[in-house]
Each structure stands twice: as structure tokens, then as C-alpha cells.
Write a protein that holds these residues in place. Structure first.
Motif, PDB file in Angstrom:
ATOM      1  N   LYS A  69      50.859  64.117  40.491  1.00 36.48           N
ATOM      2  CA  LYS A  69      51.994  64.495  40.114  1.00 36.48           C
ATOM      3  C   LYS A  69      52.167  65.642  39.225  1.00 36.48           C
ATOM      4  CE  LYS A  69      54.816  61.659  38.063  1.00 36.48           C
ATOM      5  NZ  LYS A  69      55.761  60.630  37.647  1.00 36.48           N
TER       6      LYS A  69
ATOM      7  N   PRO B  81      60.888  72.389  41.311  1.00 46.38           N
ATOM      8  CA  PRO B  81      60.600  71.314  42.085  1.00 46.38           C
ATOM      9  C   PRO B  81      60.035  71.584  43.327  1.00 46.38           C
ATOM     10  CG  PRO B  81      62.746  70.955  41.102  1.00 46.38           C
ATOM     11  CD  PRO B  81      62.589  72.427  40.950  1.00 46.38           C
TER      12      PRO B  81
ATOM     13  N   LEU C  78      56.519  72.845  42.940  1.00 43.32           N
ATOM     14  CA  LEU C  78      55.448  71.781  42.454  1.00 43.32           C
ATOM     15  C   LEU C  78      55.221  70.802  43.523  1.00 43.32           C
ATOM     16  CD1 LEU C  78      56.906  71.199  38.693  1.00 43.32           C
ATOM     17  CD2 LEU C  78      55.089  72.813  39.354  1.00 43.32           C
ATOM     18  N   GLU C  79      55.970  70.288  44.182  1.00 41.42           N
ATOM     19  CA  GLU C  79      55.720  69.577  45.300  1.00 41.42           C
ATOM     20  C   GLU C  79      54.688  70.197  46.271  1.00 41.42           C
ATOM     21  OE1 GLU C  79      59.065  68.058  47.302  1.00 41.42           O
ATOM     22  OE2 GLU C  79      60.013  66.940  45.474  1.00 41.42           O
TER      23      GLU C  79
ATOM     24  N   TYR D  32      60.169  73.634  32.210  1.00 43.79           N
ATOM     25  CA  TYR D  32      59.138  73.885  33.053  1.00 43.79           C
ATOM     26  C   TYR D  32      58.193  74.786  32.445  1.00 43.79           C
ATOM     27  CZ  TYR D  32      61.441  71.302  37.060  1.00 43.79           C
ATOM     28  OH  TYR D  32      62.267  70.284  37.527  1.00 43.79           O
TER      29      TYR D  32
ATOM     30  N   ASN E  29      64.964  76.134  37.257  1.00 39.21           N
ATOM     31  CA  ASN E  29      65.273  74.604  37.622  1.00 39.21           C
ATOM     32  C   ASN E  29      65.544  74.475  39.049  1.00 39.21           C
ATOM     33  OD1 ASN E  29      65.111  73.880  34.764  1.00 39.21           O
ATOM     34  ND2 ASN E  29      67.016  74.422  34.393  1.00 39.21           N
TER      35      ASN E  29
ATOM     36  N   LEU F 298      54.092  72.087  31.301  1.00 39.98           N
ATOM     37  CA  LEU F 298      54.169  70.912  32.652  1.00 39.98           C
ATOM     38  C   LEU F 298      53.103  69.905  32.071  1.00 39.98           C
ATOM     39  CD1 LEU F 298      53.445  73.746  35.423  1.00 39.98           C
ATOM     40  CD2 LEU F 298      55.624  72.524  34.872  1.00 39.98           C
ATOM     41  N   ARG F 299      53.285  68.603  32.988  1.00 37.88           N
ATOM     42  CA  ARG F 299      52.604  67.535  32.509  1.00 37.88           C
ATOM     43  C   ARG F 299      51.961  67.501  33.783  1.00 37.88           C
ATOM     44  NH1 ARG F 299      52.662  61.552  31.558  1.00 37.88           N
ATOM     45  NH2 ARG F 299      54.735  61.599  33.120  1.00 37.88           N
TER      46      ARG F 299
ATOM     47  N   GLU G  56      55.201  67.533  36.643  1.00 40.46           N
ATOM     48  CA  GLU G  56      56.639  67.429  36.103  1.00 40.46           C
ATOM     49  C   GLU G  56      56.715  68.278  34.778  1.00 40.46           C
ATOM     50  OE1 GLU G  56      57.260  63.366  35.579  1.00 40.46           O
ATOM     51  OE2 GLU G  56      55.851  63.134  33.870  1.00 40.46           O
ATOM     52  N   LYS G  57      57.855  68.706  34.459  1.00 38.82           N
ATOM     53  CA  LYS G  57      58.170  69.321  33.412  1.00 38.82           C
ATOM     54  C   LYS G  57      57.698  68.395  32.087  1.00 38.82           C
ATOM     55  CE  LYS G  57      63.234  69.103  33.373  1.00 38.82           C
ATOM     56  NZ  LYS G  57      64.341  69.921  33.310  1.00 38.82           N
ATOM     57  N   LYS G  58      57.395  68.785  30.872  1.00 43.59           N
ATOM     58  CA  LYS G  58      57.335  68.404  29.744  1.00 43.59           C
ATOM     59  C   LYS G  58      58.386  68.417  29.035  1.00 43.59           C
ATOM     60  CE  LYS G  58      53.545  67.100  26.400  1.00 43.59           C
ATOM     61  NZ  LYS G  58      52.252  67.654  25.944  1.00 43.59           N
TER      62      LYS G  58
END
Length: 247
Positions: free
Chosen positions: A161, A145, A148-149, A169, A141, A172-173, A163-165
């Protein structure tokens, strides 16, 4: 005279034999028809444990007894294997990893009464694994972030974008431009393959530091949130196209 003495002696022997037989029958009748090898058991790191023992019969059932909110219930757990001689192994029993003792019962149509035992379960391996997993999840966690950025920034606008679904994590979405929706299906598929493999390769070592696994990915369009596709459940290196409208 001698005949009388011999007769009395034989009668006394017969009486002793009857008393011994009665005593043996009494001992046999009080012995439980099923016994456990031990009542102190150690669970594995997943919280599962097994019970072994011996029964007089090769056909019986085993249940776990639980009390919740003052209500007692019983149910089957795990896998019970019984040999012809009554020796049994009851595998993969899982309760909740919290209670130090568990009540179990055994019943057979050949016996009038159920037999109940209380077993002591050592969950130390399970607790240690949960604590380890929690530390790993905290590290994930904290690291994901920024990672992914970085992936989004280097994608040259192919990814809007990530993000976690749900709550992890490990699923991922990925949001992609709406323009992709109006491409041919072959282009959509190649699009998913390109960014999907990139994301999996970049995140796998962070998400699964001790395992050779990769995350599950769902692809959606920006603005509409319609599904482009997702990872195959069996083969995570394969992406399935959901939006098959060919333009």
C-alpha cells in the motif's frame, strides 16, 4: 550720534541671529531620529516584506508590535542591517499575511524615546500565491489516489500500500511485505532503491508540476508497522536503512 545708531543696528542683528538659532534648534529637536523611506510596502509571494529608512545613529533595534486577544506584544522579525551613516534595510519581515497595517517601533540607547510607525502592507502577491497553491493541492488530491493504486498494482506484490503521510502527498508512507524484514541488509537496501525510485519517478510530475523535486518516502512493514527505512533529508534520491538487523 552715529556711534549710537551703529550700536543699535548691530544689537538688532545679533538679536535676529539668536532668534534664528533658537528656531533652527527647535526644528532639529522636533525631527524624529529615525525615518522611513515609505510607509506603503509590498510583500513578496511568501508574505515577507522589507522596510528601509535612515537614522541618526548606526546602533538601534527594531521590533514589530502586535495585538492578540487584547494583549499587545512586541518581538523581533527579519534581519536588520544598518550602515555606518544610519541608512538601514530591514529584510524578511513576516507577520501572518492578514493584517493590512503593521506597527513597528525603533529604539536606541542614545535616545530617550522610541519611535513608532504604522506601515501599510500590500499582500496581493502573497494572497495570489496561496490561492494558486490551493488549486494545485486540490489537483494533486484528485489525481494521486488513482496513481498510487496503479503503482501498487504494477509492483508485482513488492508494495502492499502507498498512502500520504501526515496531510500531504508530498510525503508518502509505503507499506512493504513483512518478509522483507528477514532478508539481508543488502537486499533490504536494494528493495528500497527499486521501489523508491519507481514511486518518485511516477509521482514527481504530479506532485511538483512546476519544480524538479521528488517526494519524501517512509518505508514500513505490514502488520508490525516497523520502519524499514526512509528518504535522506538532504539527498532525496538516497534511502537510509533503519532496520539494520541482518538475517
Amino acid at each position: 550720534m552715529y556711534l549710537l545708531v551703529i550700536s543699535l543696528f548691530l544689537l538688532s542683528l545679533g538679536g535676529c541671529g539668536k532668534e534664528n538659532n533658537v528656531e533652527k534648534e527647535s526644528q532639529v529637536s522636533t525631527e524624529p531620529w529615525v525615518t522611513l523611506d515609505t510607509d506603503t510596502i509590498e510583500s513578496d509571494e511568501n508574505g515577507q516584506f522589507q522596510i528601509t529608512g535612515k537614522a541618526k545613529h548606526s546602533s538601534f533595534s527594531a521590533n514589530v508590535l502586535q495585538t492578540k486577544n487584547g494583549i499587545s506584544t512586541q518581538g523581533t522579525r527579519g534581519i536588520l542591517k544598518i550602515d555606518k551613516d544610519g541608512t538601514f534595510i530591514w529584510r524578511n519581515i513576516f507577520i501572518d499575511g492578514k493584517e493590512p497595517t503593521t506597527d513597528v517601533s525603533f529604539s536606541s540607547y542614545k535616545e530617550k524615546e522610541k519611535i513608532q510607525y504604522q506601515v501599510n502592507v500590500d499582500y496581493s502577491k502573497f494572497v495570489a500565491k496561496k490561492e494558486e497553491d490551493q488549486l494545485v493541492e486540490e489537483e494533486i488530491n484528485n489525481a494521486m489516489p488513482a496513481l498510487l493504486e496503479e503503482i501498487v498494482a504494477s509492483s508485482e506484490n513488492m508494495i502492499i500500500k502507498i498512502e500520504k503521510k501526515y496531510h500531504s502527498y508530498r510525503s508518502l508512507r509505503v507499506i512493504v511485505p513483512l518478509d522483507v524484514k528477514y532478508e539481508r541488509n543488502s537486499v533490504k537496501k536494494k528493495y528500497m532503491d527499486t521501489i523508491g525510485f519507481l514511486i518518485q519517478d511516477k509521482t514527481a510530475s504530479t506532485l511538483y508540476p512546476n519544480k524538479e523535486q521528488i517526494p519524501y518516502i517512509t518505508f514500513q512493514y505490514e502488520k508490525t508497522n516497523e520502519f524499514l527505512g526512509a528518504t535522506d533529508l538532504i539527498n532525496r534520491r538516497k534511502f537510509l536503512l533503519y532496520d539494520e538487523a541482518d538475517y
